[in-house]
Scaffold this motif. Structure first.
Motif, mmCIF file in Angstrom:
data_model
loop_
_atom_site.group_PDB
_atom_site.id
_atom_site.type_symbol
_atom_site.label_atom_id
_atom_site.label_comp_id
_atom_site.label_asym_id
_atom_site.label_seq_id
_atom_site.Cartn_x
_atom_site.Cartn_y
_atom_site.Cartn_z
ATOM 1 N N THR A 1 0.876 -0.926 0.601
ATOM 2 C CA THR A 1 0.016 0.207 -0.011
ATOM 3 C C THR A 1 0.922 1.176 0.171
ATOM 4 O O THR A 1 0.639 1.924 -1.148
ATOM 5 C CB THR A 1 -0.786 0.076 1.402
ATOM 6 O OG1 THR A 1 -1.812 -1.172 1.149
ATOM 7 C CG2 THR A 1 -1.859 1.751 1.349
ATOM 8 N N ILE A 2 1.848 1.383 1.073
ATOM 9 C CA ILE A 2 2.998 2.154 0.701
ATOM 10 C C ILE A 2 3.437 2.397 -0.294
ATOM 11 O O ILE A 2 3.935 3.711 -0.702
ATOM 12 C CB ILE A 2 3.366 2.320 1.802
ATOM 13 C CG1 ILE A 2 3.434 1.984 3.516
ATOM 14 C CG2 ILE A 2 4.616 3.800 2.045
ATOM 15 C CD1 ILE A 2 3.769 1.620 4.029
ATOM 16 N N ILE A 3 4.099 1.071 -0.816
ATOM 17 C CA ILE A 3 4.367 1.776 -2.358
ATOM 18 C C ILE A 3 3.637 2.131 -3.487
ATOM 19 O O ILE A 3 4.219 2.884 -3.776
ATOM 20 C CB ILE A 3 5.091 0.555 -2.715
ATOM 21 C CG1 ILE A 3 6.220 0.001 -1.909
ATOM 22 C CG2 ILE A 3 5.327 0.414 -3.943
ATOM 23 C CD1 ILE A 3 6.580 -1.364 -2.348
ATOM 24 N N ILE A 4 2.940 2.269 -3.064
ATOM 25 C CA ILE A 4 1.855 2.058 -4.657
ATOM 26 C C ILE A 4 1.202 3.580 -3.908
ATOM 27 O O ILE A 4 1.024 4.350 -5.133
ATOM 28 C CB ILE A 4 0.364 0.934 -4.546
ATOM 29 C CG1 ILE A 4 0.965 -0.076 -5.194
ATOM 30 C CG2 ILE A 4 -0.905 1.964 -4.951
ATOM 31 C CD1 ILE A 4 -0.846 -1.242 -4.906
ATOM 32 N N SER A 5 0.665 4.037 -2.757
ATOM 33 C CA SER A 5 0.170 5.215 -3.100
ATOM 34 C C SER A 5 1.832 6.422 -3.064
ATOM 35 O O SER A 5 1.771 7.551 -3.106
ATOM 36 C CB SER A 5 0.535 5.463 -1.199
ATOM 37 O OG SER A 5 -0.702 4.821 -1.046
ATOM 38 N N ALA A 6 3.178 5.741 -2.857
ATOM 39 C CA ALA A 6 4.601 6.747 -2.629
ATOM 40 C C ALA A 6 4.602 7.171 -4.340
ATOM 41 O O ALA A 6 5.868 7.699 -4.678
ATOM 42 C CB ALA A 6 5.388 6.420 -1.921
ATOM 43 N N PHE A 7 4.369 6.153 -4.997
ATOM 44 C CA PHE A 7 4.887 5.641 -6.577
ATOM 45 C C PHE A 7 4.294 6.707 -7.591
ATOM 46 O O PHE A 7 5.345 7.762 -7.855
ATOM 47 C CB PHE A 7 4.090 4.837 -7.590
ATOM 48 C CG PHE A 7 4.891 4.585 -8.449
ATOM 49 C CD1 PHE A 7 6.624 4.197 -8.854
ATOM 50 C CD2 PHE A 7 4.086 4.607 -9.819
ATOM 51 C CE1 PHE A 7 7.003 3.891 -10.370
ATOM 52 C CE2 PHE A 7 4.781 4.881 -11.042
ATOM 53 C CZ PHE A 7 5.200 4.092 -11.080
ATOM 54 N N PRO A 8 3.147 7.631 -7.515
ATOM 55 C CA PRO A 8 3.152 9.091 -8.140
ATOM 56 C C PRO A 8 3.986 9.649 -7.268
ATOM 57 O O PRO A 8 4.868 10.840 -8.523
ATOM 58 C CB PRO A 8 2.062 9.149 -8.108
ATOM 59 C CG PRO A 8 1.026 8.079 -7.340
ATOM 60 C CD PRO A 8 2.119 7.177 -6.836
ATOM 61 N N LEU A 9 3.907 10.023 -6.416
ATOM 62 C CA LEU A 9 5.761 10.891 -6.178
ATOM 63 C C LEU A 9 6.518 11.065 -6.200
ATOM 64 O O LEU A 9 7.495 11.748 -7.321
ATOM 65 C CB LEU A 9 5.568 11.691 -4.064
ATOM 66 C CG LEU A 9 5.857 12.160 -3.569
ATOM 67 C CD1 LEU A 9 5.540 13.661 -4.342
ATOM 68 C CD2 LEU A 9 6.097 12.326 -2.133
ATOM 69 N N TYR B 1 7.421 9.274 -9.388
ATOM 70 C CA TYR B 1 7.683 9.360 -10.623
ATOM 71 C C TYR B 1 7.692 10.620 -11.268
ATOM 72 O O TYR B 1 8.314 11.141 -11.512
ATOM 73 C CB TYR B 1 6.258 8.370 -11.908
ATOM 74 C CG TYR B 1 6.733 8.720 -12.721
ATOM 75 C CD1 TYR B 1 7.759 7.605 -13.246
ATOM 76 C CD2 TYR B 1 5.399 9.372 -13.555
ATOM 77 C CE1 TYR B 1 8.183 7.512 -14.555
ATOM 78 C CE2 TYR B 1 6.117 8.589 -14.849
ATOM 79 C CZ TYR B 1 6.994 8.057 -15.671
ATOM 80 O OH TYR B 1 7.300 7.471 -16.583
ATOM 81 N N MET B 2 6.437 11.936 -9.873
ATOM 82 C CA MET B 2 6.958 12.580 -10.313
ATOM 83 C C MET B 2 8.214 13.833 -9.828
ATOM 84 O O MET B 2 8.840 14.233 -11.073
ATOM 85 C CB MET B 2 5.837 14.111 -9.870
ATOM 86 C CG MET B 2 5.416 15.237 -9.743
ATOM 87 S SD MET B 2 5.032 16.153 -8.212
ATOM 88 C CE MET B 2 3.266 15.335 -8.127
ATOM 89 N N ILE B 3 9.391 13.239 -9.300
ATOM 90 C CA ILE B 3 10.173 13.292 -9.307
ATOM 91 C C ILE B 3 11.437 13.193 -10.027
ATOM 92 O O ILE B 3 12.137 13.959 -10.701
ATOM 93 C CB ILE B 3 11.041 12.762 -7.598
ATOM 94 C CG1 ILE B 3 10.040 13.614 -6.743
ATOM 95 C CG2 ILE B 3 12.444 13.635 -7.824
ATOM 96 C CD1 ILE B 3 10.806 13.017 -5.596
ATOM 97 N N VAL B 4 11.494 12.284 -10.985
ATOM 98 C CA VAL B 4 12.195 11.806 -11.892
ATOM 99 C C VAL B 4 11.390 12.389 -12.724
ATOM 100 O O VAL B 4 12.478 12.740 -13.495
ATOM 101 C CB VAL B 4 11.071 9.773 -12.272
ATOM 102 C CG1 VAL B 4 11.846 9.401 -13.911
ATOM 103 C CG2 VAL B 4 11.649 8.946 -11.321
ATOM 104 N N ILE B 5 10.450 12.646 -13.666
ATOM 105 C CA ILE B 5 9.923 13.851 -14.663
ATOM 106 C C ILE B 5 10.396 15.003 -14.514
ATOM 107 O O ILE B 5 11.524 15.501 -15.354
ATOM 108 C CB ILE B 5 8.663 12.974 -14.773
ATOM 109 C CG1 ILE B 5 8.349 12.479 -14.868
ATOM 110 C CG2 ILE B 5 8.467 14.323 -16.312
ATOM 111 C CD1 ILE B 5 8.828 11.386 -16.672
ATOM 112 N N ILE C 1 5.583 21.668 -16.033
ATOM 113 C CA ILE C 1 4.765 21.381 -14.782
ATOM 114 C C ILE C 1 4.995 20.823 -13.550
ATOM 115 O O ILE C 1 4.693 20.851 -12.581
ATOM 116 C CB ILE C 1 3.683 20.458 -16.249
ATOM 117 C CG1 ILE C 1 3.155 22.102 -16.901
ATOM 118 C CG2 ILE C 1 2.059 20.254 -14.781
ATOM 119 C CD1 ILE C 1 1.714 20.872 -17.584
ATOM 120 N N PHE C 2 5.624 19.542 -13.833
ATOM 121 C CA PHE C 2 5.592 18.412 -12.962
ATOM 122 C C PHE C 2 6.654 19.189 -11.640
ATOM 123 O O PHE C 2 6.997 19.334 -10.761
ATOM 124 C CB PHE C 2 6.572 17.254 -13.464
ATOM 125 C CG PHE C 2 5.291 15.586 -14.006
ATOM 126 C CD1 PHE C 2 5.282 14.632 -13.421
ATOM 127 C CD2 PHE C 2 4.956 16.065 -14.889
ATOM 128 C CE1 PHE C 2 4.878 14.415 -13.742
ATOM 129 C CE2 PHE C 2 3.603 15.409 -14.993
ATOM 130 C CZ PHE C 2 4.068 14.436 -14.799
#
Length: 268
Positions: free
Chosen positions: A9-17, A19-23, A235-236
């Protein structure tokens, strides 16, 4: 098994954040590559500088305005709601139930959809169009906040405790300060987080009532769009900077929530 579920759950929740850092740390060419990159690059500082220097976004102004608006509204909503919640829950006065019902009825009116035209006309009459006062005023009082604190006060503050304070000679204001506030602190924290996030993420009303050179942070992020295309990296990067205050507020108020719950558990 429980720990595994929590970890997933933590991994799924934190992944968008993440990936935002990645982009935000890549170039536009790298951001649109297939397959997409999954590791951060080395352009984060450069991209942040591009956001801050963008002549159309006025990002620093938007960030400052959003901080002022969100903090002012949050303090106002939490304080007024705590006062009103105490009054409705533990003070017997004529017409109290009717007033609470009127407060609940205001929650049924969609302000953004039905009130936007009269609100704008009011701001024109006050000559506040283009000023952050026009964004602050409509949100200083929140019907949901009053309802939440009324319910929380009824559960957290026994009527016998209030009566005992009155017998000891405490005034109503003294009871609110010394008896009610310590007991309802977790509820205030929840209301504070909810209000801050709601105002911070508001887009429509600031877009209508503020000028392009005096935006909030959400309007500033929208202005980062290029005229003839979408600059995803820009934007990111702007979005990444905009969520930092939310993280700080969540951490600060989250400690208050946990502290209040632990204090209640010890007393129990």
């Amino acid at each position: 098994m429980t720990r595994l579920i929590l970890a997933v759950t933590i991994i799924i929740s934190a992944f968008p954040l993440y990936y935002m850092i990645v982009i935000a740390s890549r170039t536009n060419t790298e951001a649109t590559d297939m397959p997409p990159p999954f590791l951060p690059g080395g352009k984060l500082g450069e991209n942040i500088q591009r956001v801050l220097s963008n002549p159309d976004a006025h990002y620093l102004t938007g960030l400052t305005n959003s901080l002022i608006i969100a903090c002012t509204v949050t303090v106002s909503v939490v304080v007024i709601s705590t006062f009103a919640g105490f009054a409705f829950a533990r003070l017997n006065f004529k017409g109290g139930k009717v007033l609470l019902l009127l407060v609940l009825l205001t929650m049924m009116v969609p302000l953004q959809q039905m009130g936007i035209v009269p609100l704008y006309r009011l701001m024109v009459s006050l000559e506040w169009v283009g000023s952050i006062k026009a964004v602050i005023l409509p949100y200083l009082l929140n019907g949901f906040g009053v309802f939440l604190m009324t319910q929380y006060t009824q559960q957290a503050v026994p009527n016998e405790l209030v009566e005992a304070a009155r017998v000891d000679g405490a005034s109503t204001l003294r009871i609110w300060w010394n008896v009610v506030l310590p007991a309802v602190r977790p509820g205030m924290a929840v209301l504070g987080i909810n209000t801050f996030m709601l105002i911070w993420n508001d887009f429509m009303w600031p877009l209508i009532v503020l000028t392009p050179d005096n935006p909030t942070v959400q309007v500033a992020i929208n202005s980062l769009n290029a005229k003839y295309g979408t600059d995803y990296v820009l934007i990111f990067s702007g979005t990444l900077m905009s969520i930092l205050p939310l993280i700080v507020v969540f951490i600060a108020f989250g400690r208050q929530i946990i502290g209040g719950l632990m204090e209640g558990a010890v007393k129990a």
